[in-house]
Design a protein around this motif. Structure first.
Motif, PDB file in Angstrom:
ATOM      1  N   ILE A  32      73.579  67.943  40.903  1.00  0.00           N
ATOM      2  CA  ILE A  32      73.434  69.177  41.687  1.00  0.00           C
ATOM      3  C   ILE A  32      73.914  68.938  43.110  1.00  0.00           C
ATOM      4  N   LEU A  33      74.743  69.843  43.618  1.00  0.00           N
ATOM      5  CA  LEU A  33      75.134  69.883  45.026  1.00  0.00           C
ATOM      6  C   LEU A  33      74.466  71.111  45.629  1.00  0.00           C
ATOM      7  N   GLU A  34      73.854  70.948  46.791  1.00  0.00           N
ATOM      8  CA  GLU A  34      73.003  72.024  47.309  1.00  0.00           C
ATOM      9  C   GLU A  34      73.101  72.139  48.822  1.00  0.00           C
ATOM     10  N   GLN A  35      73.090  73.378  49.332  1.00  0.00           N
ATOM     11  CA  GLN A  35      73.025  73.655  50.761  1.00  0.00           C
ATOM     12  C   GLN A  35      72.061  74.815  50.991  1.00  0.00           C
ATOM     13  N   ASN A  36      71.246  74.699  52.044  1.00  0.00           N
ATOM     14  CA  ASN A  36      70.354  75.804  52.385  1.00  0.00           C
ATOM     15  C   ASN A  36      70.696  76.413  53.735  1.00  0.00           C
ATOM     16  N   SER A  37      71.834  75.993  54.310  1.00  0.00           N
ATOM     17  CA  SER A  37      72.304  76.544  55.577  1.00  0.00           C
ATOM     18  C   SER A  37      73.768  76.173  55.741  1.00  0.00           C
ATOM     19  N   PRO A  38      74.496  76.831  56.645  1.00  0.00           N
ATOM     20  CA  PRO A  38      75.895  76.468  56.874  1.00  0.00           C
ATOM     21  C   PRO A  38      76.009  75.026  57.370  1.00  0.00           C
ATOM     22  N   GLY A  39      77.053  74.332  56.949  1.00  0.00           N
ATOM     23  CA  GLY A  39      77.239  72.961  57.409  1.00  0.00           C
ATOM     24  C   GLY A  39      78.188  72.189  56.526  1.00  0.00           C
ATOM     25  N   ALA A  86      71.487  65.910  44.213  1.00  0.00           N
ATOM     26  CA  ALA A  86      70.419  65.529  43.284  1.00  0.00           C
ATOM     27  C   ALA A  86      71.047  65.041  41.999  1.00  0.00           C
ATOM     28  N   MET A  87      70.627  63.881  41.543  1.00  0.00           N
ATOM     29  CA  MET A  87      71.124  63.281  40.308  1.00  0.00           C
ATOM     30  C   MET A  87      69.943  63.037  39.383  1.00  0.00           C
ATOM     31  N   ALA A 106      67.379  57.147  49.518  1.00  0.00           N
ATOM     32  CA  ALA A 106      67.229  58.246  48.574  1.00  0.00           C
ATOM     33  C   ALA A 106      65.780  58.346  48.120  1.00  0.00           C
ATOM     34  N   ARG A 107      65.403  59.547  47.724  1.00  0.00           N
ATOM     35  CA  ARG A 107      64.109  59.725  47.064  1.00  0.00           C
ATOM     36  C   ARG A 107      64.339  59.531  45.568  1.00  0.00           C
ATOM     37  N   ILE A 108      63.712  58.539  44.996  1.00  0.00           N
ATOM     38  CA  ILE A 108      63.882  58.220  43.579  1.00  0.00           C
ATOM     39  C   ILE A 108      62.513  58.272  42.913  1.00  0.00           C
ATOM     40  N   GLU A 109      62.427  59.042  41.847  1.00  0.00           N
ATOM     41  CA  GLU A 109      61.125  59.218  41.206  1.00  0.00           C
ATOM     42  C   GLU A 109      61.304  59.586  39.733  1.00  0.00           C
ATOM     43  N   PRO A 110      60.252  59.438  38.925  1.00  0.00           N
ATOM     44  CA  PRO A 110      60.332  59.833  37.513  1.00  0.00           C
ATOM     45  C   PRO A 110      60.520  61.344  37.399  1.00  0.00           C
ATOM     46  N   PHE A 165      64.518  64.572  32.515  1.00  0.00           N
ATOM     47  CA  PHE A 165      65.674  63.681  32.450  1.00  0.00           C
ATOM     48  C   PHE A 165      65.326  62.195  32.571  1.00  0.00           C
ATOM     49  N   GLY A 166      64.079  61.890  32.787  1.00  0.00           N
ATOM     50  CA  GLY A 166      63.689  60.481  32.904  1.00  0.00           C
ATOM     51  C   GLY A 166      63.537  60.033  34.340  1.00  0.00           C
ATOM     52  N   HIS A 167      64.604  60.174  35.129  1.00  0.00           N
ATOM     53  CA  HIS A 167      64.537  59.785  36.535  1.00  0.00           C
ATOM     54  C   HIS A 167      65.379  60.732  37.383  1.00  0.00           C
ATOM     55  N   LEU A 168      64.988  60.827  38.662  1.00  0.00           N
ATOM     56  CA  LEU A 168      65.653  61.721  39.613  1.00  0.00           C
ATOM     57  C   LEU A 168      65.917  60.961  40.902  1.00  0.00           C
ATOM     58  N   ALA A 169      67.111  61.140  41.483  1.00  0.00           N
ATOM     59  CA  ALA A 169      67.450  60.568  42.788  1.00  0.00           C
ATOM     60  C   ALA A 169      68.006  61.687  43.663  1.00  0.00           C
TER      61      ALA A 169
END
Length: 293
Positions: A57-64, A70-71, A100-104, A108-112
């Motif tokens: 996932i590629l994400e933006q919440n404001s111009p920039g 997110a993987m 990075a924030r890496i968590e279960p 999908f098993g894991h998220l980064a």
């Protein structure tokens, strides 16, 4: 790279080479999908690695120019949240280190998750146009690869120009919602910024709610002040809210009191624009620094 295996051959009396850390490659199985749910500009794509589903996932919440990445997938299981990731966008790209924030993850098993990443294989230029992703730089992206000494994952994305174009169109709508003309913002020769940063910092400290201090409440937030051609703040937009509404409100109150140096358009004339920053409060103390949009 840390050696993961070392042995000696008695006959040759030479050390065997270190085994390379395993790196999984995820290939796309579906086209990019666009979403604006919750007012967030998002592009996501399904991948497959080692026969298992993965998501990017590629994400933006404001111009920039920066995006959040997110993987998700089981191939991220070997990554440690305590060690920065080595991030690379092409086979010949040396890359950079990023926490990075890496968590279960149940699905999908894991998220980064990586925040504030410029999709560029070269050193970013210090340019005024920081309100959109550089499409030329996104065109040069071949992959999004993350790794540590004990393994990694490479998303074989190919060029990200089309995905970046959709994100730029989405954030242009955000600018229009702020009452700003995207074309004008893209051609600025100077961005808006606080005229007296130390005074703004002092006002931020004063604005920290008493109740928040007593409750040791803290938390980061991202916020933008809308600045007119005279350097006055005409509005405040919470981009990423903190866990506490009173802290968000106090931050906006301080930013609206501040004076700013206005942005300059391509002709050198002062124009309306915005200033974006990330603020982190730590129980009656805070840090504020301007983020690269």
């Amino acid at each position: 790279m840390r050696r993961t295996f070392l042995a000696f051959s008695i006959l040759a009396i030479t050390a065997a080479p270190a085994l390379a850390a395993p790196v999984s490659v995820a290939t796309p199985v579906a086209p990019w999908e666009a979403s604006t749910e919750g007012g967030v500009c998002r592009m996501q794509r399904s991948f497959e690695a080692d026969g298992q589903p993965h998501l990017l996932i590629l994400e933006q919440n404001s111009p920039g120019r920066a995006v959040g990445i997110a993987m998700a997938g089981p191939s991220l299981a070997a990554l440690s949240p305590e060690t920065p990731l080595r991030v690379s966008f092409a086979a010949d790209h040396a890359g950079f280190e990023k926490k990075a924030r890496i968590e279960p993850n149940r699905q999908f098993g894991h998220l980064a998750v990586l925040q504030g990443v410029w999709l560029e294989t070269g050193k970013p230029d210090d340019v005024a146009d920081r309100s959109r992703i550089d499409l030329g730089a996104a065109q040069d992206v071949e992959q999004i690869a993350v790794s540590q000494d004990n393994g990694g994952l490479t998303f074989a994305t190919g060029s990200l120009a089309d995905a970046a174009l959709v994100l730029n169109e989405c954030t242009a709508q955000i600018l229009r919602g702020w009452g700003l003309d995207p074309a004008s913002q893209y051609s600025l020769q100077r961005s808006a910024f606080p005229a007296e940063p130390s005074k703004l910092a002092k006002e931020m400290r004063k604005s920290y709610p008493t109740g928040a201090a007593r409750g040791l409440r803290s938390g980061p937030l991202e916020v933008a002040a809308l600045i007119d051609a005279n350097g006055a703040a005409t509005g405040c937009r919470i981009i990423v809210a903190s866990p506490w509404a009173d802290i968000d409100e106090a931050t906006c109150k301080a930013m609206l009191k501040a004076r700013y140096t206005p942005a300059l358009n391509a002709s050198g004339n002062a124009v309306a624009s915005y200033w974006k920053t990330r603020v982190t409060f730590f129980a009656n103390e805070f840090e504020a620094q301007q983020q690269r949009p």
